[in-house]
Design a protein around this motif. Sequence first.
Motif, mmCIF file in Angstrom:
data_model
loop_
_atom_site.group_PDB
_atom_site.id
_atom_site.type_symbol
_atom_site.label_atom_id
_atom_site.label_comp_id
_atom_site.label_asym_id
_atom_site.label_seq_id
_atom_site.Cartn_x
_atom_site.Cartn_y
_atom_site.Cartn_z
ATOM 1 N N CYS A 60 0.839 -1.196 0.000
ATOM 2 C CA CYS A 60 0.000 0.000 0.000
ATOM 3 C C CYS A 60 0.872 1.243 0.000
ATOM 4 N N PRO A 61 0.615 2.190 -0.898
ATOM 5 C CA PRO A 61 1.415 3.419 -0.934
ATOM 6 C C PRO A 61 1.268 4.284 0.323
ATOM 7 N N MET A 62 0.207 4.069 1.103
ATOM 8 C CA MET A 62 -0.017 4.887 2.295
ATOM 9 C C MET A 62 0.500 4.221 3.565
ATOM 10 N N CYS A 63 0.108 2.951 3.825
ATOM 11 C CA CYS A 63 0.457 2.316 5.105
ATOM 12 C C CYS A 63 1.474 1.194 4.967
ATOM 13 N N ARG A 64 1.849 0.814 3.761
ATOM 14 C CA ARG A 64 2.804 -0.265 3.441
ATOM 15 C C ARG A 64 2.291 -1.647 3.855
ATOM 16 N N HIS A 65 0.985 -1.801 3.923
ATOM 17 C CA HIS A 65 0.410 -3.141 4.109
ATOM 18 C C HIS A 65 0.814 -4.000 2.916
ATOM 19 N N GLU A 66 1.188 -5.253 3.176
ATOM 20 C CA GLU A 66 1.639 -6.169 2.133
ATOM 21 C C GLU A 66 0.643 -7.308 1.960
ATOM 22 N N ALA A 67 0.280 -7.609 0.711
ATOM 23 C CA ALA A 67 -0.663 -8.687 0.428
ATOM 24 C C ALA A 67 -0.476 -9.142 -1.018
ATOM 25 N N PRO A 68 -0.892 -10.382 -1.346
ATOM 26 C CA PRO A 68 -0.792 -10.857 -2.733
ATOM 27 C C PRO A 68 -1.571 -9.968 -3.700
ATOM 28 N N ALA A 69 -1.203 -10.032 -4.952
ATOM 29 C CA ALA A 69 -1.763 -9.127 -5.966
ATOM 30 C C ALA A 69 -3.261 -9.294 -6.161
ATOM 31 N N ASP A 70 -3.802 -10.471 -5.863
ATOM 32 C CA ASP A 70 -5.230 -10.698 -6.097
ATOM 33 C C ASP A 70 -6.116 -10.160 -4.975
ATOM 34 N N PHE A 158 3.730 7.321 0.282
ATOM 35 C CA PHE A 158 5.013 7.136 0.954
ATOM 36 C C PHE A 158 5.780 5.919 0.450
ATOM 37 N N PHE A 159 5.083 4.958 -0.175
ATOM 38 C CA PHE A 159 5.733 3.712 -0.571
ATOM 39 C C PHE A 159 5.325 3.328 -1.997
ATOM 40 N N CYS A 160 6.245 2.663 -2.676
ATOM 41 C CA CYS A 160 5.948 2.153 -4.013
ATOM 42 C C CYS A 160 5.114 0.883 -3.873
ATOM 43 N N PRO A 161 3.988 0.775 -4.568
ATOM 44 C CA PRO A 161 3.165 -0.439 -4.447
ATOM 45 C C PRO A 161 3.799 -1.670 -5.085
ATOM 46 N N ALA A 162 4.773 -1.477 -5.986
ATOM 47 C CA ALA A 162 5.391 -2.616 -6.663
ATOM 48 C C ALA A 162 6.540 -3.224 -5.871
ATOM 49 N N CYS A 163 7.288 -2.403 -5.130
ATOM 50 C CA CYS A 163 8.455 -2.924 -4.408
ATOM 51 C C CYS A 163 8.529 -2.479 -2.950
ATOM 52 N N GLY A 164 7.626 -1.593 -2.516
ATOM 53 C CA GLY A 164 7.622 -1.147 -1.127
ATOM 54 C C GLY A 164 8.645 -0.082 -0.803
ATOM 55 N N PHE A 165 9.366 0.406 -1.814
ATOM 56 C CA PHE A 165 10.434 1.385 -1.586
ATOM 57 C C PHE A 165 9.866 2.712 -1.075
ATOM 58 N N ASN A 166 10.550 3.273 -0.091
ATOM 59 C CA ASN A 166 10.171 4.576 0.457
ATOM 60 C C ASN A 166 11.179 5.620 -0.014
ATOM 61 N N SER A 167 10.735 6.550 -0.829
ATOM 62 C CA SER A 167 11.609 7.598 -1.346
ATOM 63 C C SER A 167 11.718 8.713 -0.317
ATOM 64 N N VAL A 168 12.903 8.911 0.229
ATOM 65 C CA VAL A 168 13.090 9.934 1.248
ATOM 66 C C VAL A 168 12.855 11.324 0.674
ATOM 67 N N ILE A 169 13.271 11.547 -0.566
ATOM 68 C CA ILE A 169 13.115 12.870 -1.188
ATOM 69 C C ILE A 169 11.644 13.156 -1.452
ATOM 70 N N ARG A 170 10.913 12.162 -1.994
ATOM 71 C CA ARG A 170 9.496 12.376 -2.285
ATOM 72 C C ARG A 170 8.697 12.543 -0.999
ATOM 73 N N THR A 171 9.051 11.781 0.030
ATOM 74 C CA THR A 171 8.344 11.893 1.302
ATOM 75 C C THR A 171 8.530 13.274 1.915
ATOM 76 N N PHE A 172 9.749 13.790 1.853
ATOM 77 C CA PHE A 172 10.022 15.125 2.383
ATOM 78 C C PHE A 172 9.269 16.183 1.580
#
Length: 335
Positions: A60-70, A158-172
């Motif tokens: 999830c781009p907001m809370c980083r909850h992780e779950a299968p694609a379906d 805050f997070f990329c939905p494909a890999c979970g990456f958190n961009s510090v620059i974008r978050t700031f």
Amino acid sequence: MFDETIKALKRLESGKISIPIEEDDKGYLDKQCPAEGCEFLFKVNDEDWHDIFKDEAVWCPMCRHEAPADQWYTIAQVEHSRNEALTMIKGQINRAMRTDALNFNRRQPRGGFLSMSMDVKGGTHRTYVIPAQAAEPMQLEIQCESCNARFAVIGSAFFCPACGFNSVIRTFSDSLRKIRAKKDNQETVRAALIDAVGADDAELTCRSLKETCLSDGVVAFQKYCERLYEPFGTPKMNVFQRLDDGSKLWEGALGVSYDDWLSPDELESLKVLYQKRHLLAHQEGIVDEKYVQRSGDTSYKPGQRIVVSKNDIELFLDLLEKLGRGLAEKCERND
């Protein structure tokens, strides 16, 4: 007698019903966080969903909850699919029953003393599905710095939905953008609150919103610096909430300090705003001798309460952006 109806039921029992999901005008698919309490709506690029995203995990781009694609269908898509599947099932059974009735009537002898016929009334005739329509395109489109997946949100992410990456620059950047939105929309909030709860509560709320901009900015810059500083070690807790200590830490790591990006006047202004934030957090905004000594701000006397203006907030954000940009460029060159 009900041969076609039985065949239709068997086909439905062993088969699957697929409900297409449309992409929006920009080629993005609607997704929604399945976590209770979040249910954040966002969009992903259709091509990237098939080429970059993995079946085993989406974030999830907001809370980083992780779950299968379906598990990322929206509530609206699920409801639409349920209704469409039910409509199609009813339509196929209705058509089969009508065929059985027609066949039954054709087999009945004509001209006899007793005649029988079968008739099917009501029901739906539709045996095809209508795709789930896409919601309107979202304005903020983002491409992940790590995996290049494209996604879109309303507000911030805050997070990329494909890999979970958190961009510090974008978050700031998003944090400062939210503070600026809080500052710029105060009159709209005030007008709405005056109608809803009265002028007194409206004034208290808007003043609080204005004053929290300083605290939000300090925390955003602190988190930003902590992430940027990770390659150099673990700093003391909250060290980046103190301008002089944070500047010295960066000087040791990068060979540059805050005065490499800010003029003496700008740095002094930032120190005053940091001290105002400290007063608001620990003294309810009431000036004491320490504030006058540390900030050099002689416009107040001990016992007065500080005032935070829109110009203060705009200057504050401009200076934090300038520092943030300088630190990011220096850290990138230092890699």
